[in-house]
Design a protein around this motif. Structure first.
Motif, short mmCIF file in Angstrom:
data_model
loop_
_atom_site.label_atom_id
_atom_site.label_comp_id
_atom_site.label_asym_id
_atom_site.label_seq_id
_atom_site.Cartn_x
_atom_site.Cartn_y
_atom_site.Cartn_z
N ARG A 50 0.83 -1.21 0.00
CA ARG A 50 0.00 0.00 0.00
C ARG A 50 0.86 1.26 0.00
O ARG A 50 0.53 2.25 -0.64
CB ARG A 50 -0.95 -0.01 1.19
N ARG A 51 1.99 1.24 0.69
CA ARG A 51 2.85 2.41 0.78
C ARG A 51 3.49 2.74 -0.56
O ARG A 51 3.62 3.89 -0.94
CB ARG A 51 3.94 2.15 1.84
N VAL A 52 3.84 1.72 -1.33
CA VAL A 52 4.51 1.94 -2.60
C VAL A 52 3.51 2.08 -3.76
O VAL A 52 3.59 3.01 -4.55
CB VAL A 52 5.52 0.81 -2.90
N PHE A 53 2.54 1.15 -3.85
CA PHE A 53 1.65 1.10 -5.01
C PHE A 53 0.25 1.66 -4.74
O PHE A 53 -0.54 1.80 -5.67
CB PHE A 53 1.51 -0.34 -5.51
N GLY A 54 -0.05 1.98 -3.49
CA GLY A 54 -1.39 2.45 -3.14
C GLY A 54 -1.74 3.80 -3.75
O GLY A 54 -0.91 4.47 -4.36
N ASP A 60 3.35 6.21 -2.49
CA ASP A 60 4.17 6.63 -3.63
C ASP A 60 3.33 6.75 -4.90
O ASP A 60 3.67 7.48 -5.81
CB ASP A 60 5.28 5.62 -3.89
N ARG A 61 2.24 5.97 -4.96
CA ARG A 61 1.40 5.90 -6.15
C ARG A 61 2.22 5.51 -7.37
O ARG A 61 2.03 6.00 -8.47
CB ARG A 61 0.63 7.20 -6.37
N LEU A 99 13.32 4.80 -7.59
CA LEU A 99 13.24 5.86 -6.59
C LEU A 99 11.96 6.71 -6.67
O LEU A 99 12.00 7.91 -6.91
CB LEU A 99 14.47 6.76 -6.68
N PRO A 100 10.79 6.08 -6.47
CA PRO A 100 9.55 6.86 -6.46
C PRO A 100 9.48 7.80 -5.27
O PRO A 100 8.82 8.83 -5.31
CB PRO A 100 8.45 5.79 -6.39
N SER A 101 10.17 7.46 -4.19
CA SER A 101 10.30 8.37 -3.06
C SER A 101 11.56 7.97 -2.32
O SER A 101 12.14 6.91 -2.56
CB SER A 101 9.08 8.29 -2.13
N TYR A 102 12.00 8.84 -1.45
CA TYR A 102 13.22 8.58 -0.70
C TYR A 102 12.86 8.57 0.77
O TYR A 102 12.42 9.59 1.31
CB TYR A 102 14.27 9.65 -1.00
N MET A 103 12.99 7.43 1.40
CA MET A 103 12.59 7.30 2.79
C MET A 103 13.76 7.61 3.71
O MET A 103 14.83 7.03 3.59
CB MET A 103 12.07 5.90 3.06
N LEU A 104 13.55 8.56 4.60
CA LEU A 104 14.52 8.87 5.63
C LEU A 104 14.07 8.14 6.88
O LEU A 104 12.93 8.27 7.30
CB LEU A 104 14.54 10.38 5.90
N VAL A 105 14.95 7.39 7.47
CA VAL A 105 14.57 6.59 8.63
C VAL A 105 15.18 7.20 9.88
O VAL A 105 16.37 7.48 9.93
CB VAL A 105 15.05 5.13 8.46
N ASN A 106 14.34 7.43 10.87
CA ASN A 106 14.79 7.95 12.14
C ASN A 106 14.16 7.09 13.23
O ASN A 106 12.96 7.18 13.47
CB ASN A 106 14.39 9.41 12.32
N PRO A 107 14.95 6.26 13.89
CA PRO A 107 14.38 5.37 14.90
C PRO A 107 14.09 6.06 16.23
O PRO A 107 13.59 5.45 17.15
CB PRO A 107 15.47 4.31 15.08
#
Length: 141
Positions: A50-54, A60-61, A99-107
């Motif tokens: 859902r996050r990538v293709f939703g 990201d659509r 690269l449809p989006s660039y995820m920045l990860v912050n735990p």
């Protein structure tokens, strides 16, 4: 910080902090060049798809790609963690190439408080135990 870095590289930045309804509308209309918002799959196999293709405002659509969607389906039914990680590594490679989006990860999660309000971290957290200043009981009636 990201705006400062983009400006250092010569990009003009019009930084706007928005409330969520306005942000959703802006993103749904495609009226932006770059948007930064908090989102997560929480590691759920279906949420990754859902996050990538939703089609949601925070997805990201990305157009369905047979190889990428095949990997997403395969990782959802993987029988063990090592197998799932290997499939996700293959998916990540394709995702990085497109690269449809660039995820920045912050735990880390920051909680602000003062002497009038202090929300301690509750045991068990929310959902599947995500550490949070909010206790999962706030979501119950």
């Amino acid at each position: 910080m990201i705006a400062e870095q983009l400006e250092a590289f010569g990009f003009a930045v019009d930084l706007r902090v928005m409330e969520i309804a306005s942000l959703r509308s802006l993103v749904a209309d495609g009226d932006y060049d770059l948007t930064l918002f908090s989102s997560s799959t929480l590691g759920d196999p279906g949420n990754i798809s859902r996050r990538v293709f939703g089609r949601g405002w925070n997805s990201d659509r990305f157009p369905a790609d047979p190889k990428m969607t095949g990997l997403i389906k395969a990782q959802a039914v993987a029988q063990n963690q090592a197998e799932r990680q290997e499939i996700l590594a293959q998916f990540q490679q394709l995702y990085a190439e497109n690269l449809p989006s660039y995820m920045l990860v912050n735990p880390l999660m920051a909680t602000v408080f003062n002497d009038k309000l202090s929300a301690p971290f509750m045991s068990g957290g929310v959902a599947i135990g995500i550490p949070s200043a909010l206790h999962k009981s706030i979501f119950l009636e």
